[in-house]
Design a protein around this motif. Structure first.
Motif, PDB file in Angstrom:
ATOM      1  N   TYR A  87      23.606  82.792   0.628  1.00  0.00           N
ATOM      2  CA  TYR A  87      24.264  81.619   0.050  1.00  0.00           C
ATOM      3  C   TYR A  87      23.246  80.529  -0.227  1.00  0.00           C
ATOM      4  N   TYR A  88      23.659  79.588  -1.056  1.00  0.00           N
ATOM      5  CA  TYR A  88      22.875  78.393  -1.386  1.00  0.00           C
ATOM      6  C   TYR A  88      23.786  77.190  -1.183  1.00  0.00           C
ATOM      7  N   LEU A  89      23.256  76.158  -0.574  1.00  0.00           N
ATOM      8  CA  LEU A  89      23.994  74.914  -0.391  1.00  0.00           C
ATOM      9  C   LEU A  89      23.046  73.778  -0.750  1.00  0.00           C
ATOM     10  N   GLY A  90      23.232  73.215  -1.930  1.00  0.00           N
ATOM     11  CA  GLY A  90      22.305  72.185  -2.379  1.00  0.00           C
ATOM     12  C   GLY A  90      22.678  71.632  -3.734  1.00  0.00           C
ATOM     13  N   LYS A  91      21.689  71.072  -4.433  1.00  0.00           N
ATOM     14  CA  LYS A  91      21.933  70.350  -5.674  1.00  0.00           C
ATOM     15  C   LYS A  91      22.014  71.269  -6.886  1.00  0.00           C
TER      16      LYS A  91
END
Length: 318
Positions: A87-91
């Motif tokens: 997963y990716y959690l960011g801008k």
């Protein structure tokens, strides 16, 4: 009310503390499920081909580069390389998006599950939303079932004329819809979404013409449908998920079709992500992926009416 100086955050300190807590909670959610957090570039020489999304350009060492509209391409390349669930959690960044629910710079949660299809991933999306928002009721409907319930027509089989008549019946518009998909989008966004209720609503089996990067397969009635889903809470769209396309030639065809659409409609044409096509050629395993708007999720968790209530510095103060 005293005027707030432009140096100050638009979000309250309480909401910013809740933001930090939610970021930590989501990371714990995926850690417990052994889904790895990945970092992917937010600056690239490739851009989205989606006809409905525009990239923000940047000058990078004398070359044109693009701010990522989502982490999708990078994450899929990692899945093709064998990283597994991630997963990716960011801008992320999108040009021209500003308003009560939008900011050009926003936060996105996106994750991929290897060996899963869209229906299995829908369950996990419902679990995450139910846990964060403390909403126990999760409802699942096919796109057809929702239209039959709220409009009384089969969206996959109704003609353009039938759909245009339904738009005229339930909506007051100052223009004529240009085609079937515009009719369907108007009926969904302006009539069905506002009447979904307070629970978590998962909608699946969208029209094949709205497949984006999802597989297309026949449903139980033999109609080709896009194996993708969307998640809504109180009429607000939160997530968009796919049973991912793994066919490289079909991916290439869709990118080229997007380019033709952009050219025909006078929209900017960007270099598309040919490295994703290469990744599919190398072998993207069967997987399902979903993108979720973190800021919108936080808005619901905080009871906020505008996105600037949950981010410190929107574009007006950035």
């Amino acid at each position: 009310m005293p005027e707030i100086s432009s140096w100050q955050p638009t979000a309250s300190l309480d909401n910013l503390r809740r933001r930090a807590a939610l970021l930590a909670d989501i990371r714990r959610f995926f850690s417990e499920r052994q889904v790895l957090e990945m970092d992917v570039p937010i600056l690239s020489r490739r851009a989205t081909s989606d006809p409905h999304i525009d990239s923000i350009t940047a000058n990078c060492s004398g070359e044109v580069a693009y701010m990522a509209t989502s982490p999708e391409f990078g994450l899929k390349r990692l899945v093709a390389a064998g990283i597994g669930d991630c997963y990716y959690l960011g801008k992320a960044f999108r040009n021209g998006e500003a308003g009560g629910r939008h900011n050009p710079e926003f936060s996105m949660l996106e994750w991929y599950r290897v060996g899963w299809d869209d229906h299995r991933l829908m369950i996990e999306v419902g679990e995450l939303l139910s846990w964060v928002l403390k909403i126990p009721k999760v409802y699942s409907y096919s796109y057809r079932a929702l239209f039959l319930q709220h409009i009384g027509v089969d969206p996959h089989r109704a003609s353009f004329e039938e759909l245009r008549a339904e738009v005229a019946r339930v909506l007051e518009l100052s223009f004529e819809p240009a085609g079937r998909d515009e009719c369907l989008d108007l009926l969904m966004s302006h009539h069905i979404e506002p009447n979904m209720g307070d629970g978590i609503t998962l909608v699946y089996d969208f029209p094949a013409t709205q497949a984006a990067l999802a597989r297309v397969e026949e449903d139980e009635l033999g109609v080709p449908v896009a194996r993708r889903f969307e998640a809504y809470v109180k009429g607000m769209e939160l997530a968009n998920g796919y049973w991912e396309l793994t066919d490289a030639p079909e991916q290439q065809r869709r990118f080229e079709a997007d380019h033709r659409y952009r050219e025909d409609n006078g929209k900017p044409v960007y270099p598309f992500e040919d490295r994703l096509v290469q990744a599919l050629e190398a072998g993207l395993p069967d997987c399902a992926g979903v993108a979720l708007g973190f800021d919108r999720l936080l808005m619901l968790a905080c009871g906020a009416g505008r996105i600037d209530e949950v981010i410190a510095f929107p574009i007006e103060r950035a």
